[in-house]
Scaffold this motif. Structure first.
Motif, mmCIF file in Angstrom:
data_model
loop_
_atom_site.group_PDB
_atom_site.id
_atom_site.type_symbol
_atom_site.label_atom_id
_atom_site.label_comp_id
_atom_site.label_asym_id
_atom_site.label_seq_id
_atom_site.Cartn_x
_atom_site.Cartn_y
_atom_site.Cartn_z
ATOM 1 N N ILE A 97 -9.039 -5.275 -5.989
ATOM 2 C CA ILE A 97 -7.698 -5.804 -6.231
ATOM 3 C C ILE A 97 -7.795 -7.054 -7.108
ATOM 4 N N VAL A 98 -7.069 -7.021 -8.194
ATOM 5 C CA VAL A 98 -6.921 -8.208 -9.045
ATOM 6 C C VAL A 98 -5.482 -8.655 -8.844
ATOM 7 N N THR A 99 -5.300 -9.785 -8.187
ATOM 8 C CA THR A 99 -3.927 -10.183 -7.873
ATOM 9 C C THR A 99 -3.549 -11.471 -8.589
ATOM 10 N N GLN A 100 -2.294 -11.514 -9.004
ATOM 11 C CA GLN A 100 -1.754 -12.766 -9.554
ATOM 12 C C GLN A 100 -1.223 -13.636 -8.416
ATOM 13 N N ASN A 101 -1.225 -13.080 -7.207
ATOM 14 C CA ASN A 101 -0.621 -13.800 -6.079
ATOM 15 C C ASN A 101 -1.569 -14.851 -5.519
ATOM 16 N N ILE A 102 -0.969 -15.954 -5.067
ATOM 17 C CA ILE A 102 -1.775 -17.013 -4.459
ATOM 18 C C ILE A 102 -1.798 -16.868 -2.937
ATOM 19 N N ASP A 103 -1.082 -15.880 -2.415
ATOM 20 C CA ASP A 103 -1.126 -15.659 -0.966
ATOM 21 C C ASP A 103 -2.387 -14.888 -0.581
ATOM 22 N N ASP A 104 -2.642 -14.834 0.738
ATOM 23 C CA ASP A 104 -3.859 -14.149 1.217
ATOM 24 C C ASP A 104 -3.512 -12.877 1.997
ATOM 25 N N LEU A 105 -2.398 -12.247 1.625
ATOM 26 C CA LEU A 105 -1.939 -11.095 2.420
ATOM 27 C C LEU A 105 -2.785 -9.841 2.179
ATOM 28 N N HIS A 106 -3.391 -9.711 1.001
ATOM 29 C CA HIS A 106 -4.325 -8.583 0.808
ATOM 30 C C HIS A 106 -5.514 -8.738 1.759
ATOM 31 N N GLU A 107 -6.066 -9.947 1.817
ATOM 32 C CA GLU A 107 -7.238 -10.183 2.682
ATOM 33 C C GLU A 107 -6.867 -9.995 4.142
ATOM 34 N N ARG A 108 -5.703 -10.525 4.537
ATOM 35 C CA ARG A 108 -5.318 -10.402 5.951
ATOM 36 C C ARG A 108 -5.089 -8.948 6.341
ATOM 37 N N ALA A 109 -4.737 -8.105 5.367
ATOM 38 C CA ALA A 109 -4.571 -6.675 5.670
ATOM 39 C C ALA A 109 -5.927 -5.981 5.795
ATOM 40 N N HIS A 130 0.305 -3.772 1.483
ATOM 41 C CA HIS A 130 -1.037 -4.373 1.602
ATOM 42 C C HIS A 130 -1.917 -3.504 2.511
ATOM 43 N N MET A 131 -1.315 -3.033 3.594
ATOM 44 C CA MET A 131 -2.117 -2.285 4.581
ATOM 45 C C MET A 131 -2.548 -0.927 4.033
ATOM 46 N N ALA A 132 -1.687 -0.302 3.239
ATOM 47 C CA ALA A 132 -2.050 0.989 2.652
ATOM 48 C C ALA A 132 -3.273 0.822 1.747
ATOM 49 N N LEU A 133 -3.301 -0.264 0.972
ATOM 50 C CA LEU A 133 -4.447 -0.490 0.077
ATOM 51 C C LEU A 133 -5.722 -0.727 0.876
ATOM 52 N N ALA A 134 -5.589 -1.392 2.019
ATOM 53 C CA ALA A 134 -6.773 -1.609 2.866
ATOM 54 C C ALA A 134 -7.266 -0.271 3.427
ATOM 55 N N ARG A 135 -6.341 0.610 3.814
ATOM 56 C CA ARG A 135 -6.738 1.936 4.338
ATOM 57 C C ARG A 135 -7.439 2.764 3.267
ATOM 58 N N LEU A 136 -6.976 2.615 2.044
ATOM 59 C CA LEU A 136 -7.537 3.403 0.942
ATOM 60 C C LEU A 136 -9.041 3.175 0.778
ATOM 61 N N GLN A 137 -9.529 2.026 1.275
ATOM 62 C CA GLN A 137 -10.965 1.720 1.172
ATOM 63 C C GLN A 137 -11.822 2.735 1.921
ATOM 64 N N ASP A 138 -11.209 3.476 2.859
ATOM 65 C CA ASP A 138 -11.974 4.488 3.595
ATOM 66 C C ASP A 138 -12.421 5.627 2.690
ATOM 67 N N VAL A 139 -11.696 5.851 1.589
ATOM 68 C CA VAL A 139 -12.038 6.997 0.740
ATOM 69 C C VAL A 139 -12.313 6.623 -0.714
ATOM 70 N N ALA A 140 -12.148 5.360 -1.053
ATOM 71 C CA ALA A 140 -12.348 4.972 -2.455
ATOM 72 C C ALA A 140 -12.852 3.536 -2.532
#
Ligand code: OAD
Length: 227
Positions: A82-94, A68-78
């Motif tokens: 995220i389209v997630t099937q997950n019901i958790d909020d771990l992408h947002e928390r990252a 999750h954290m790597a995808l959040a870091r990637l926002q610095d350059v791209a």
């Protein structure tokens, strides 16, 4: 560069959240028709609420992992969507800023009468917990047999991808699994999953590793090259 991520339960597995179809997954312990359908809700809402209360407690106790954290870091350059099937909020928390939940969000409750408004679900949802219009609240999740209201928006996002990362999903549940087919010509498709599903008719790079290992490495490589 427009990076679109289609994520599934596997991306949260290293956070301790159960997947569905791995050995020891949730669908080995529960029958879908008992806990994740409208019929189950009419038949035994207490059982359904209990199942999702457990999911919510597991999510609350978990933390985002390296993937999750790597995808959040990637926002610095791209641009990362995220389209997630997950019901958790771990992408947002990252720290990911553009997250679309295809199958709902466990941290929200939903009214059972139109316009189906959502409310923060602090703790458990109990029978007798009502929305302001007086209808029973239910978890804000999509059950089997229900519409997937976010599908069209998700398809439009995938259609604009330069890179599509498919991470930790068995691609067994439609319509979510069909989103891969919306990738435009020339889009690079990378699948990250130790048990990667086969995607027919498409040119795909497969990385058979855990998301928490492969994604940070991939993101570091891309950031080094200034995507
Ligand atoms: P599944 O449980 O079907 O698939 C999980 C995938 O994650 C499998 O392909 C695993 O190999 C992979 N996996 C496990 N650990 C991993 C790791 N550390 N890194 C990367 N991949 C890993 O979960 P989903 O495909 O998300 O829907 O399931 C789709 C939908 O089915 C869910 O959203 C849910 C479920 O029923 C509803 O309830 C409507």
């Amino acid at each position: 560069m427009n990076v679109v991520v289609l994520s599934g339960a596997g991306i949260s597995a290293e956070s301790g959240i159960s997947t569905f179809r791995d050995s020891d997954g949730l669908w080995e312990k529960y029958r879908i028709e008992d806990v994740a359908t409208p019929e189950a809700w009419y038949r035994d809402p207490a059982l359904v609420l209990d199942f999702y209360d457990q999911r919510r407690e597991q999510v609350r106790a978990a933390a985002s992992n390296a993937a999750h954290m790597a995808l959040a870091r990637l926002q610095d350059v791209a641009m990362v969507q995220i389209v997630t099937q997950n019901i958790d909020d771990l992408h947002e928390r990252a720290g990911s800023r553009h997250v679309l939940h295809l199958h709902g969000e466990i941290v929200l409750a939903r009214s059972t009468v139109p316009p189906y408004e959502t409310y923060p679900a602090g703790g458990n949802i109990a029978l007798g917990d009502l929305c302001p219009r007086g209808a029973q609240l239910r978890p804000h999740v999509v059950w089997f047999g229900e519409e997937v209201p976010m599908l069209e928006r998700a398809a439009r996002i995938v259609q604009k991808a330069d890179v599509l990362l498919v991470v930790g999903t068995s691609l067994q549940v439609y319509p979510a699994a069909g989103l891969v087919q919306y990738a435009p010509k020339g889009c690079k498709i990378i699948v990250i999953d130790p048990n990667a599903p086969h995607i027919s008719g498409m040119d795909v790079v497969t990385i058979k590793e855990k998301a928490g290992v492969a994604l940070p490495r991939l993101v570091e490589e891309w950031m080094g090259h200034k995507l």
